[in-house]
Write an enzyme that holds these catalytic residues in place. Structure first.
Site, PDB file in Angstrom:
ATOM      1  N   VAL A 238     -27.083  32.050  55.310  1.00 41.12           N
ATOM      2  CA  VAL A 238     -27.578  32.959  54.276  1.00 41.12           C
ATOM      3  C   VAL A 238     -27.007  34.360  54.458  1.00 41.12           C
ATOM      4  O   VAL A 238     -26.655  35.032  53.484  1.00 41.12           O
ATOM      5  CB  VAL A 238     -29.126  32.984  54.290  1.00 41.12           C
ATOM      6  CG1 VAL A 238     -29.665  34.070  53.358  1.00 41.12           C
ATOM      7  CG2 VAL A 238     -29.675  31.629  53.887  1.00 41.12           C
ATOM      8  N   GLU A 239     -26.902  34.815  55.693  1.00 38.59           N
ATOM      9  CA  GLU A 239     -26.448  36.178  55.953  1.00 38.59           C
ATOM     10  C   GLU A 239     -24.992  36.390  55.555  1.00 38.59           C
ATOM     11  O   GLU A 239     -24.654  37.371  54.890  1.00 38.59           O
ATOM     12  CB  GLU A 239     -26.627  36.512  57.440  1.00 38.59           C
ATOM     13  CG  GLU A 239     -28.061  36.762  57.861  1.00 38.59           C
ATOM     14  CD  GLU A 239     -28.552  38.139  57.460  1.00 38.59           C
ATOM     15  OE1 GLU A 239     -27.781  38.904  56.866  1.00 38.59           O
ATOM     16  OE2 GLU A 239     -29.724  38.442  57.753  1.00 38.59           O
ATOM     17  N   SER A 240     -24.111  35.499  55.993  1.00 37.57           N
ATOM     18  CA  SER A 240     -22.677  35.759  55.834  1.00 37.57           C
ATOM     19  C   SER A 240     -21.895  34.597  55.242  1.00 37.57           C
ATOM     20  O   SER A 240     -20.674  34.711  55.102  1.00 37.57           O
ATOM     21  CB  SER A 240     -22.072  36.106  57.191  1.00 37.57           C
ATOM     22  OG  SER A 240     -22.138  34.981  58.053  1.00 37.57           O
TER      23      SER A 240
END
Length: 245
Positions: free
Chosen positions: A100-102
């Protein structure tokens, strides 16, 4: 005629702010464009938010990139799995968070200046001792340590994920509603449903064998005497002798 020309010249005079405005905007625009280009993210060219963090992220990226071009990077999945086991995280949770972050992009820079696969902010990376947030192994280990700290602090996966995104000071027993975290947490939990290993199948209950009734002991049959010996025939009595006188 001289007055008219002077009036025209005064009307064409450029105001002072028009001279210094490009000088102020140019560095901001260049910084935002560089972060968007190198960090593979969308950043408004006129964004004045997180300028210091974005400048720090860009410096870290430029310092990291030469070694990266020579050595490259190992696959992320084994690094993530090892960090999960090392810091005793729920299986698959760190992988979902990195996704989700990157989107597992090692060189990602966010519009807020967060860096690397786990999107560590410059202050958080310094607190965790991560010198190069774009180097997968120390960056992912730092993200795993930070997430494990939040799990120990809050004892709840939802709140720990919220604290990872918004900071632990923003979590007061609930997911903060700041326009980002309330959407971020469901994304991570939904991704976790796909990355967590399936629960072990329960073995079917063992069927106890039905105990067969023990056969009753049969008394041994008595042996019968032979018919001839069962009853001996009585001998006839001897006839009495008549005496003659």
């Amino acid at each position: 005629m001289g007055r008219k020309r002077a009036a025209r010249r005064e009307g064409m005079t450029v105001p002072g702010w028009a001279w210094w405005l490009p000088c102020v905007l140019a560095p901001v625009v260049l910084l935002n464009v560089a972060v968007a280009w190198f960090g593979n993210s969308f950043v408004s060219p006129l964004s004045f938010s997180f300028l210091e963090a974005k400048a720090g992220a860009l410096r870290a990226y430029l310092a990291h990139r030469p070694s990266c071009l020579v050595e490259g990077h190992a696959p992320l999945e084994p690094v993530i799995d090892a960090a999960e086991r090392r810091h005793r995280l729920p299986p698959g949770l760190l992988r979902a968070l990195v996704q989700v972050e990157s989107e597992t992009r090692v060189h990602r820079i966010s519009p807020a200046g967060a860096m690397g696969p786990g999107q560590l902010m410059p202050g958080t990376a310094a607190m965790l001792g991560v010198k190069d947030p774009f180097d997968p192994e120390p960056a992912i280990d730092g993200s795993a340590r930070y997430l494990a700290q939040q799990l120990r602090r809050f004892g709840d996966v939802r709140l720990a994920v919220a604290a990872y995104n918004a900071g632990p000071g923003s979590v007061n027993g609930r997911v903060p509603r700041n326009g980002e975290t309330e959407f971020y947490v469901p994304k991570v939990l939904a991704a976790w449903e796909l990355t967590r290993p399936p629960p072990p199948r329960k073995a079917p209950p063992a069927v106890k064998p039905v105990a067969k009734p023990k056969p009753k002991p049969v008394a041994p049959a008595r042996s019968k005497a032979p018919a001839s010996a069962a009853k001996e025939p009585k001998k006839p009595a001897a006839p009495a002798e008549n005496g003659r006188s």
